[in-house]
Design a protein around this motif. Structure first.
Motif, PDB file in Angstrom:
ATOM      1  N   ARG A 127       0.841  -1.193   0.000  1.00  0.00           N
ATOM      2  CA  ARG A 127       0.000   0.000   0.000  1.00  0.00           C
ATOM      3  C   ARG A 127       0.877   1.244   0.000  1.00  0.00           C
ATOM      4  O   ARG A 127       1.969   1.247   0.573  1.00  0.00           O
ATOM      5  CB  ARG A 127      -0.905   0.057   1.233  1.00  0.00           C
ATOM      6  CG  ARG A 127      -1.843  -1.115   1.394  1.00  0.00           C
ATOM      7  CD  ARG A 127      -2.929  -1.116   0.331  1.00  0.00           C
ATOM      8  NE  ARG A 127      -3.873  -2.204   0.523  1.00  0.00           N
ATOM      9  CZ  ARG A 127      -3.777  -3.385  -0.055  1.00  0.00           C
ATOM     10  NH1 ARG A 127      -2.776  -3.660  -0.862  1.00  0.00           N
ATOM     11  NH2 ARG A 127      -4.688  -4.312   0.161  1.00  0.00           N
ATOM     12  N   ILE A 129       1.260   4.737   1.601  1.00  0.00           N
ATOM     13  CA  ILE A 129       0.770   5.442   2.785  1.00  0.00           C
ATOM     14  C   ILE A 129       1.573   6.725   2.972  1.00  0.00           C
ATOM     15  O   ILE A 129       2.681   6.864   2.459  1.00  0.00           O
ATOM     16  CB  ILE A 129       0.845   4.579   4.061  1.00  0.00           C
ATOM     17  CG1 ILE A 129       2.303   4.242   4.430  1.00  0.00           C
ATOM     18  CG2 ILE A 129       0.010   3.316   3.919  1.00  0.00           C
ATOM     19  CD1 ILE A 129       2.469   3.634   5.810  1.00  0.00           C
ATOM     20  N   GLU A 148      -4.712   5.755  10.130  1.00  0.00           N
ATOM     21  CA  GLU A 148      -5.012   6.084   8.725  1.00  0.00           C
ATOM     22  C   GLU A 148      -4.361   5.073   7.780  1.00  0.00           C
ATOM     23  O   GLU A 148      -4.982   4.621   6.824  1.00  0.00           O
ATOM     24  CB  GLU A 148      -4.561   7.505   8.387  1.00  0.00           C
ATOM     25  CG  GLU A 148      -5.410   8.585   9.028  1.00  0.00           C
ATOM     26  CD  GLU A 148      -6.879   8.537   8.621  1.00  0.00           C
ATOM     27  OE1 GLU A 148      -7.160   8.377   7.416  1.00  0.00           O
ATOM     28  OE2 GLU A 148      -7.744   8.653   9.509  1.00  0.00           O
ATOM     29  N   ALA A 149      -3.118   4.707   8.044  1.00  0.00           N
ATOM     30  CA  ALA A 149      -2.442   3.708   7.210  1.00  0.00           C
ATOM     31  C   ALA A 149      -3.033   2.316   7.435  1.00  0.00           C
ATOM     32  O   ALA A 149      -3.170   1.534   6.490  1.00  0.00           O
ATOM     33  CB  ALA A 149      -0.947   3.699   7.510  1.00  0.00           C
ATOM     34  N   LYS A 151      -6.051   1.568   7.995  1.00  0.00           N
ATOM     35  CA  LYS A 151      -7.274   1.475   7.185  1.00  0.00           C
ATOM     36  C   LYS A 151      -6.931   1.063   5.757  1.00  0.00           C
ATOM     37  O   LYS A 151      -7.636   0.258   5.150  1.00  0.00           O
ATOM     38  CB  LYS A 151      -7.997   2.826   7.153  1.00  0.00           C
ATOM     39  CG  LYS A 151      -8.668   3.206   8.439  1.00  0.00           C
ATOM     40  CD  LYS A 151      -9.276   4.591   8.286  1.00  0.00           C
ATOM     41  CE  LYS A 151      -9.647   5.200   9.606  1.00  0.00           C
ATOM     42  NZ  LYS A 151     -10.136   6.586   9.454  1.00  0.00           N
ATOM     43  N   ARG A 152      -5.854   1.601   5.216  1.00  0.00           N
ATOM     44  CA  ARG A 152      -5.459   1.270   3.843  1.00  0.00           C
ATOM     45  C   ARG A 152      -5.081  -0.210   3.714  1.00  0.00           C
ATOM     46  O   ARG A 152      -5.215  -0.805   2.655  1.00  0.00           O
ATOM     47  CB  ARG A 152      -4.313   2.157   3.380  1.00  0.00           C
ATOM     48  CG  ARG A 152      -4.747   3.638   3.342  1.00  0.00           C
ATOM     49  CD  ARG A 152      -3.862   4.516   2.520  1.00  0.00           C
ATOM     50  NE  ARG A 152      -3.578   4.050   1.189  1.00  0.00           N
ATOM     51  CZ  ARG A 152      -4.361   4.223   0.122  1.00  0.00           C
ATOM     52  NH1 ARG A 152      -5.512   4.815   0.246  1.00  0.00           N
ATOM     53  NH2 ARG A 152      -3.972   3.786  -1.065  1.00  0.00           N
ATOM     54  N   SER A 154      -6.586  -2.514   5.444  1.00  0.00           N
ATOM     55  CA  SER A 154      -7.753  -3.277   5.926  1.00  0.00           C
ATOM     56  C   SER A 154      -7.338  -4.145   7.111  1.00  0.00           C
ATOM     57  O   SER A 154      -7.596  -5.346   7.151  1.00  0.00           O
ATOM     58  CB  SER A 154      -8.351  -4.139   4.809  1.00  0.00           C
ATOM     59  OG  SER A 154      -8.826  -3.321   3.775  1.00  0.00           O
ATOM     60  N   GLU A 178      -5.364  -0.963  -3.252  1.00  0.00           N
ATOM     61  CA  GLU A 178      -6.199  -0.022  -2.507  1.00  0.00           C
ATOM     62  C   GLU A 178      -6.188  -0.452  -1.100  1.00  0.00           C
ATOM     63  O   GLU A 178      -6.435  -0.032  -0.154  1.00  0.00           O
ATOM     64  CB  GLU A 178      -7.626  -0.024  -3.076  1.00  0.00           C
ATOM     65  CG  GLU A 178      -7.698   0.584  -4.458  1.00  0.00           C
ATOM     66  CD  GLU A 178      -7.282   2.047  -4.512  1.00  0.00           C
ATOM     67  OE1 GLU A 178      -7.696   2.840  -3.651  1.00  0.00           O
ATOM     68  OE2 GLU A 178      -6.529   2.407  -5.415  1.00  0.00           O
TER      69      GLU A 178
END
Length: 178
Positions: A127, A129, A148-149, A151-152, A154, A178
């Protein structure tokens, strides 16, 4: 006996939440992260209480390249990283200072940190980030990955686990998902 008719609707209400959990990857409190752009593997702390990600850097210098803001820095991980890294500056982040870091003479309750984008591989997931740059050499982990990272990625973080995702397994030619 009156509860039985309510069980089926209750279970149906819970199913969407369960399917979302099935798409998540379980990571431990600590994971190995490959700084994909830099060809370097580092231990990371996953911190759901932190909003942003932070990478240990020193001698951070902002400059212009083709009229665009850039940043030059050295990794503050060990003595082996003696060459500078240059990346476009994504933005400046205002990080809230802790009570012990506050200097009343400065009258600022935040620290301004440069933010760059990095491709990070954890487990099989790659990802892009945002990470802010700060000297984390006093900490055990040179990379902190905030919410925040996460979340990217999951991510579900199980603090009872360490290195649950194993070694980073992204191929050199992989592109961030994503």
């Amino acid at each position: 006996m009156r509860l039985k008719p309510f069980l089926l609707p209750l279970c149906l209400l819970l199913l969407p939440g369960l399917s979302g959990a099935a798409e998540k990857t379980v990571y431990g409190l600590n994971e190995y992260a490959q700084l994909h752009n830099l060809g370097l593997r580092v231990p990371a702390k996953l911190d759901t209480g932190a909003k942003t990600a932070s990478l240990s850097a020193r001698n951070i210098d902002r400059f212009k390249r083709n009229n665009e803001p850039w940043v030059r820095f050295y990794l503050a991980i060990d003595e082996a990283h003696s060459h500078p890294i240059e990346r476009p500056l994504a933005r400046i982040s205002k990080i809230k200072r802790r009570a012990g870091d506050y200097d009343p003479e400065e009258e600022k309750t935040y620290t301004a940190r440069p933010v760059i984008e990095l491709d990070i591989c954890m487990g099989q997931a790659l990802r892009t980030i945002e990470v802010n740059l700060t000297d984390r050499s006093a900490f055990q982990y040179p990379l902190l990955i905030g919410s925040e990272a996460l979340k990217r990625f999951s991510a579900l973080v199980d603090p009872s686990l360490k290195y649950a995702a194993g070694q980073p397994g992204c191929t050199p030619d992989a592109t961030p998902g994503e």
